[in-house]
Design a protein around this motif. Sequence first.
Motif, PDB file in Angstrom:
ATOM      1  N   GLU A 298       0.059   3.553  -3.079  1.00  0.00           N
ATOM      2  CA  GLU A 298      -0.797   4.672  -2.696  1.00  0.00           C
ATOM      3  C   GLU A 298      -0.016   5.690  -1.874  1.00  0.00           C
ATOM      4  O   GLU A 298      -0.580   6.503  -1.160  1.00  0.00           O
ATOM      5  CB  GLU A 298      -2.030   4.154  -1.940  1.00  0.00           C
ATOM      6  CG  GLU A 298      -2.970   3.435  -2.881  1.00  0.00           C
ATOM      7  CD  GLU A 298      -3.894   2.461  -2.170  1.00  0.00           C
ATOM      8  OE1 GLU A 298      -4.832   2.923  -1.531  1.00  0.00           O
ATOM      9  OE2 GLU A 298      -3.672   1.244  -2.268  1.00  0.00           O
TER      10      GLU A 298
ATOM     11  N   THR B 198     -14.023   0.950  -0.863  1.00  0.00           N
ATOM     12  CA  THR B 198     -13.114   1.280   0.233  1.00  0.00           C
ATOM     13  C   THR B 198     -13.837   1.491   1.561  1.00  0.00           C
ATOM     14  O   THR B 198     -13.246   1.358   2.615  1.00  0.00           O
ATOM     15  CB  THR B 198     -12.257   2.518  -0.107  1.00  0.00           C
ATOM     16  OG1 THR B 198     -11.094   2.511   0.717  1.00  0.00           O
ATOM     17  CG2 THR B 198     -13.009   3.825   0.132  1.00  0.00           C
TER      18      THR B 198
ATOM     19  N   HIS C 251      -7.527   0.913   5.122  1.00  0.00           N
ATOM     20  CA  HIS C 251      -8.587   0.209   4.389  1.00  0.00           C
ATOM     21  C   HIS C 251      -8.188  -1.220   4.026  1.00  0.00           C
ATOM     22  O   HIS C 251      -9.009  -1.959   3.489  1.00  0.00           O
ATOM     23  CB  HIS C 251      -9.091   1.001   3.173  1.00  0.00           C
ATOM     24  CG  HIS C 251      -8.117   1.172   2.051  1.00  0.00           C
ATOM     25  ND1 HIS C 251      -8.467   1.719   0.841  1.00  0.00           N
ATOM     26  CD2 HIS C 251      -6.815   0.875   1.946  1.00  0.00           C
ATOM     27  CE1 HIS C 251      -7.421   1.749   0.051  1.00  0.00           C
ATOM     28  NE2 HIS C 251      -6.403   1.244   0.689  1.00  0.00           N
TER      29      HIS C 251
ATOM     30  N   GLY D  93      -4.568   5.996   4.970  1.00  0.00           N
ATOM     31  CA  GLY D  93      -5.456   5.215   4.099  1.00  0.00           C
ATOM     32  C   GLY D  93      -5.103   3.734   4.110  1.00  0.00           C
ATOM     33  O   GLY D  93      -5.926   2.895   3.740  1.00  0.00           O
TER      34      GLY D  93
ATOM     35  N   GLU E 203      -8.323   9.534  -0.727  1.00  0.00           N
ATOM     36  CA  GLU E 203      -7.246   9.195  -1.650  1.00  0.00           C
ATOM     37  C   GLU E 203      -7.602   9.555  -3.087  1.00  0.00           C
ATOM     38  O   GLU E 203      -6.729   9.637  -3.959  1.00  0.00           O
ATOM     39  CB  GLU E 203      -6.914   7.704  -1.557  1.00  0.00           C
ATOM     40  CG  GLU E 203      -6.045   7.373  -0.368  1.00  0.00           C
ATOM     41  CD  GLU E 203      -5.620   5.915  -0.350  1.00  0.00           C
ATOM     42  OE1 GLU E 203      -5.408   5.354  -1.428  1.00  0.00           O
ATOM     43  OE2 GLU E 203      -5.525   5.350   0.739  1.00  0.00           O
TER      44      GLU E 203
ATOM     45  N   SER F  62      -9.011   6.801   3.301  1.00  0.00           N
ATOM     46  CA  SER F  62      -8.909   6.308   1.930  1.00  0.00           C
ATOM     47  C   SER F  62      -9.974   6.932   1.027  1.00  0.00           C
ATOM     48  O   SER F  62      -9.785   7.009  -0.174  1.00  0.00           O
ATOM     49  CB  SER F  62      -8.980   4.787   1.893  1.00  0.00           C
ATOM     50  OG  SER F  62     -10.245   4.345   2.295  1.00  0.00           O
TER      51      SER F  62
ATOM     52  N   HIS G 124       0.823  -1.213   0.000  1.00  0.00           N
ATOM     53  CA  HIS G 124       0.000   0.000   0.000  1.00  0.00           C
ATOM     54  C   HIS G 124       0.858   1.266   0.000  1.00  0.00           C
ATOM     55  O   HIS G 124       0.608   2.190  -0.774  1.00  0.00           O
ATOM     56  CB  HIS G 124      -0.938   0.026   1.209  1.00  0.00           C
ATOM     57  CG  HIS G 124      -1.719   1.304   1.314  1.00  0.00           C
ATOM     58  ND1 HIS G 124      -2.996   1.444   0.832  1.00  0.00           N
ATOM     59  CD2 HIS G 124      -1.384   2.520   1.806  1.00  0.00           C
ATOM     60  CE1 HIS G 124      -3.405   2.677   1.023  1.00  0.00           C
ATOM     61  NE2 HIS G 124      -2.452   3.367   1.627  1.00  0.00           N
TER      62      HIS G 124
END
Lengths: 101, 193, 451
Positions: free
Chosen positions: C193, C312, C240, C237, C262, C259, C189
């Motif tokens: 992200e 999410t 999630h 985030g 995001e 999230s 992640h």
Amino acid sequence: MSVTTSRLTRAFILLITLSLVLAVAADAHASAFWLVVVVLAAALKTRIVLARYLGLDAAPAALTGFFAVTFLVLALVAGSILVFPTPQQPLRAENHSSSQH
Amino acid sequence: MNAATTQTADAPAEWGPLSALPGHPLMWVLIASELAVFGLALLGYAGARAQNPLAFALEQDSLNRLAGVANTALLLTSGYFAARANQAAHAGDATRTRLWLAAASALGLGFLVVKGFEYAGEFAAGHDIDSSPFFTLYFLVTGFHALHVVLGLIILGIVGRLATKTAVETGTAFWHMVDLIWLVVFPVFYLMR
Amino acid sequence: MQYQTQNIAKTYWLGALLIFAVQVSFGLVGGLIYIAPNLLPVEYFPFNMVRMIHTNALIVWLLLGFFGAAYYLIPEESEREIWSPKLAYVQFAIFFLGGLSAVVGYLFHIYADNARSYLEQPVWIKLGIIVAALIFLLNISMTVLQGRKTAITNVLLLGLWGIAIFFLFSLYNPANTSEDKMFWWYVVHLWVEGTWELVMASVLAFLMLKITGVDREVIEKWLYIIIATALFSGILGTGHHYYWIGAPGYWQWIGSIFSSLEVVPFFGMMIFCFAMVWKGRRDHPNKAAMIWSLGCSVLAFFGAGVWGFLHTLHGINFYTHGTQVTAAHGHLAFYGAYVCLNLAIMTYAFPYLFNRAPYNQVLNIASFWITSAGVVFMTVSLTFAGALGTHLERVQGMSYMDAQDQIGLFYLLRFGGGVVTVLGALLFISSLLLMPRTKTVVTGAIPAAAE
């Protein structure tokens, strides 16, 4: 300096006064009327902080935008409380009377 | 950090609509992001409450409302001092800037002390972040807010050292944001029922 | 091309394109196994191995592409040659051979015992990757430190350092399954992200600077806002991924709230790219690079942003966790955000690297539309498969395999989308490889280095 000291002080006094209104409203019995009072007083406080403390008086568009967010959140939470009210239960009344003393 | 030091000298028009706002424009990106996070959390609260209004009302009643009101007064007064510090910084008076910032910080510290006593009482009553949906949200949101108070105190300390116009404007903007968020969080958790 | 050492990028990108071809081919094999499980001999093509190659090859070639992008844009931004070209080639050899032997090793069932998706490499390959990463960071950091510092190189360096640091968590394999998953997400992640978004934002900023000719000051400000929102939302985030894996319940709120935000940086990147192209005064001849850049920002917004948001929120994810909805999101997000980004910078740079600018780009532009159409079609098919599968399995309580039977049609459609995607990818690769030999030169001056 966009905000003068006297304006700032007036804002502060108003904020404290509104906080007292909130405190009284909170101790009053829960009802739709007091819920609206709480929301309006709280929203007004956020507007004063945005305008005077944060100085958004100088940027009206940003003031409107940020205030819309805080007001919307308060209004939506209050709205959901009106739509899904707390059921009146004996347990709750008992709890409430004890907090009145 | 690098951004803050290299960008402050730029012409105001380059940040577009953010240029009109006091302090560093990126602070306003942060303020907007924080408002979004707390706003979503409070809407999440409304959704969770709707599924069990009675349980929420009972646990809400167990909160210490007086401590909440006291904390509101502490933060609003602290915010007033911070705004005075900003004025002093604009007037170029570094000493008074630092004094006002110190006063603002002292009240911020007071907020944390009150909050600490509140938490201690709630833990003693058997509540914690996993004990119920209400207390999960309560501890998450107020705890996250308290972390911002801690961060705000650090920021006030840093801008107090610098005591320049832009630094103080930016640092106090963060502090007012912490104040602003409390003004929304407090009524939702303590008062609205 | 202004600097000799920008040529290093050529090696990296050619390596990346080779593995890109492997990656999409194995994707096709995987898609085939879904619709005809017994067509290929299972002893040679077990699904878990095919999937592993598909996903690992993706990561390896995207990273090679990022390295190439760094070697290409850092000399131009820092206004100096790469610190040590020799080290750059050593790094390539280690990384490429490491990645290749990992993928080949999978064919012979050589992988880590404590395997986690994307991180199935044996420990000695992981260590090789770390050595390569250290060489890379040393090389580019020295170049940037000695040269001109720009917002683009600062953000790129931050992202690349983050990629290397978070990879270290791949070495930590707690015995507790929940903890194991939590640390796995620290890599996966916080890469896609978090740190990769920084790379994406800085490469897009570089492309916009060059293609549109908008002032650097304006572009830098967008870049700062984009990365501020990316880090703000992306780090927490991570929550999630912590729903119902044994992590405390409050992660459901943290994950859902952060999230949800995001989507903001991806939206910002899309608005940024279109605003810059709109505002740009320059009519850059490399239209293909512009299309890939714009396509990247749009498809990343939909794939990573919208398709991510779809599942999410924890109340929704309770039902969709681990269904084809995840696969739909994964395909469009990786393609939009990172595949398109790599192909955009390659499309922009290849004509300079081969001294063929400007040139005929019909093939390249066609490949954008074909590949993107294929991936979008796959995504939509998988979304239907996921929504229907969720309903049958999680709401109606049908057994897993019965539900799979019911959504077979969508797997067939997905395979069709996959065929188109592979054709588009091969067309893209050939358009770049044929380009050095192309004779057709489009008229129009090459713009001077943008500033």
